[in-house]
Design an enzyme around this catalytic site. Structure first.
Site, PDB file in Angstrom:
ATOM      1  N   ASP A  21       0.981  -1.091   0.000  1.00 21.20           N
ATOM      2  CA  ASP A  21       0.080  -0.033  -0.094  1.00 21.20           C
ATOM      3  C   ASP A  21       0.949   1.145   0.003  1.00 21.20           C
ATOM      4  O   ASP A  21       2.273   1.223   0.094  1.00 21.20           O
ATOM      5  CB  ASP A  21      -0.788   0.178   1.243  1.00 21.20           C
ATOM      6  N   SER A  22       0.231   2.496  -0.193  1.00 28.55           N
ATOM      7  CA  SER A  22       0.999   3.620  -0.405  1.00 28.55           C
ATOM      8  C   SER A  22       1.582   4.065   1.275  1.00 28.55           C
ATOM      9  O   SER A  22       2.271   4.797   1.235  1.00 28.55           O
ATOM     10  CB  SER A  22       0.194   4.814  -0.867  1.00 28.55           C
TER      11      SER A  22
ATOM     12  N   CYS B  54      -4.509  -0.998  -2.068  1.00 31.72           N
ATOM     13  CA  CYS B  54      -4.346   0.280  -2.303  1.00 31.72           C
ATOM     14  C   CYS B  54      -5.282   0.428  -3.395  1.00 31.72           C
ATOM     15  O   CYS B  54      -5.147   0.308  -4.495  1.00 31.72           O
ATOM     16  CB  CYS B  54      -2.918   1.084  -2.700  1.00 31.72           C
TER      17      CYS B  54
ATOM     18  N   GLU C 273      -4.016   8.917  10.286  1.00 28.73           N
ATOM     19  CA  GLU C 273      -2.663   8.563  10.458  1.00 28.73           C
ATOM     20  C   GLU C 273      -2.160   9.264  11.657  1.00 28.73           C
ATOM     21  O   GLU C 273      -1.170   9.144  12.363  1.00 28.73           O
ATOM     22  CB  GLU C 273      -1.835   8.580   9.238  1.00 28.73           C
TER      23      GLU C 273
ATOM     24  N   CYS D  59     -10.746   2.990   0.237  1.00 27.49           N
ATOM     25  CA  CYS D  59      -9.351   3.284   0.845  1.00 27.49           C
ATOM     26  C   CYS D  59      -9.096   2.253   1.833  1.00 27.49           C
ATOM     27  O   CYS D  59      -9.889   2.349   3.028  1.00 27.49           O
ATOM     28  CB  CYS D  59      -9.126   4.706   1.180  1.00 27.49           C
ATOM     29  N   THR D  60      -8.097   1.683   2.064  1.00 25.74           N
ATOM     30  CA  THR D  60      -7.990   0.719   3.436  1.00 25.74           C
ATOM     31  C   THR D  60      -7.569   1.423   4.573  1.00 25.74           C
ATOM     32  O   THR D  60      -7.658   0.660   5.550  1.00 25.74           O
ATOM     33  CB  THR D  60      -6.868  -0.352   2.878  1.00 25.74           C
ATOM     34  N   HIS D  61      -7.395   2.671   4.457  1.00 30.30           N
ATOM     35  CA  HIS D  61      -7.248   3.411   5.706  1.00 30.30           C
ATOM     36  C   HIS D  61      -8.875   3.578   6.492  1.00 30.30           C
ATOM     37  O   HIS D  61      -8.978   3.669   7.620  1.00 30.30           O
ATOM     38  CB  HIS D  61      -7.044   4.903   5.400  1.00 30.30           C
TER      39      HIS D  61
END
Length: 268
Positions: free
Chosen positions: A10-11, A73, A152, A186-188
Site C-alpha cells: 500500500d502507499s 491500495c 494517521e 481506501c484501506t485506511h
C-alpha cells in the site's frame, strides 16, 4: 501447496487492514508487507507517478519471493492496468474488483456510494466494475482526501470532533443520494467505520476493501492449490520506505494487538 509468503503493499499503512484479515483467515501463511510511507499519499499524484511507484512496490515484493501480490491500495488498484498485472510472474489482485463485486451483491436498491482518494474516484474504476455487474446501479462517488492524514494522526475516536466534522461534510451528498451501500474505497477508512456508520445510519451497508481483498486472496489460493502446508504459526514481516521508528504507533491502529513482526526500512 506453496510455502512462499503472500505479498501485500500500500502507499502507507492502511493496507495493514488487509494484513489483519489475511492473518485471521490464513493463520499459517507467511505475509510480507510493504508500506511506501515516504511517498504517501498516492491519491493526489499523477497517473504516471502512481504507475512508477506501483512498479517499484511490486518489484520489491517479487524480490522477497512472494507467491501472490495483493495491491491493498485503492489508488493503485484503480490505476494499474490489468494487462500489466497479467504479465507478472505471480498472481496479482487489486482490491477494487473484489470490493465492487461485494457492493453490487449487497445493495438492495442499486444506489451505491463510493468514497476514496481523488485518484481512485477520478479513475471511475469502482463504477466501471459495478456497472458490469449491475447495469441499473446509481453510483455516487466522493473523494475524501483528508481522511488519510487525520487517521494517521490518530484522530479515530468515535467522538473525535475533527474527523466527525469531516465525515459529515464528505458524506452529505451520499446521504442525499439515498445510497444503501457504501464502499470504503481506501484501506485506511475501515479504521473510522464507527464514525462513518454513525453519519450514514444503520440502514447503510459498509463494504471494507481490505476485508474483501483478503477474502479473494484466500479463495484464489485455495482454488489454485497455493496454500501453505502450515495451518498456524505464519510469520509477518513489515517493510517501509520511511523511518520505521513510528511504525507500531500507527500500525497498531490497523493491526490491533497481538500481530507483530520485524520492521525494516527500504530505500529505492
Amino acid at each position: 501447496m506453496d510455502n512462499r509468503p503472500i505479498g501485500v503493499f500500500d502507499s502507507g499503512l492502511g493496507g495493514l487492514t488487509a494484513v489483519k484479515e489475511l492473518a485471521t483467515l490464513l493463520p499459517g501463511e507467511d505475509i510480507v508487507y510493504f508500506g511506501d510511507t515516504a511517498r504517501i499519499p498516492y491519491g493526489n499524484r499523477s497517473r504516471e507517478t502512481i504507475m512508477r511507484y506501483a512498479e517499484e512496490d511490486i518489484w520489491f515484493l517479487l524480490s522477497k519471493n512472494v507467491k501472490y501480490i495483493l495491491a491493498a491500495c485503492g489508488t493503485v488498484s484503480s490505476t494499474y492496468p490489468a494487462e500489466r498485472a497479467a504479465k507478472l510472474s505471480v498472481p496479482y489482485l487489486g482490491v477494487v474488483g473484489a470490493t465492487a463485486q461485494a457492493a453490487a451483491q449487497a445493495s438492495q436498491s442499486g444506489r451505491i456510494g463510493i468514497i476514496g482518494t481523488k485518484a481512485t474516484v477520478n479513475s471511475g474504476s469502482y463504477a466501471k466494475f459495478i456497472q458490469t455487474l449491475r447495469p441499473d446501479a446509481e453510483i455516487t462517488a466522493i473523494a475524501c482526501p483528508l481522511f488519510v492524514p487525520v487517521i494517521e494522526a490518530g484522530r479515530i475516536a468515535r467522538d473525535d470532533l475533527i474527523t466527525t466534522t469531516l465525515a459529515k461534510e464528505y458524506l452529505a451528498p451520499l446521504k442525499e443520494a439515498g445510497v444503501d451501500t457504501l464502499i470504503l474505497g481506501c484501506t485506511h477508512y475501515p479504521i473510522i467505520t464507527d464514525i462513518i456508520g454513525d453519519v450514514m445510519g444503520p440502514d447503510v451497508t459498509l463494504i471494507n476493501s481490505g476485508r474483501e481483498g483478503a477474502h479473494c486472496v484466500h479463495q484464489h489460493l485455495g482454488t489454485e492449490d497455493m496454500l501453505s502446508e502450515k495451518t498456524e504459526g505464519g510469520s509477518l514481516s513489515f517493510y517501509v520506505s520511511d523511518s520505521p521508528d513510528s511504525f507500531w504507533e500507527i500500525g497498531k491502529l490497523f493491526l490491533g494487538e497481538g500481530l507483530e513482526g520485524p520492521v525494516e526500512q527500504v530505500r529505492f
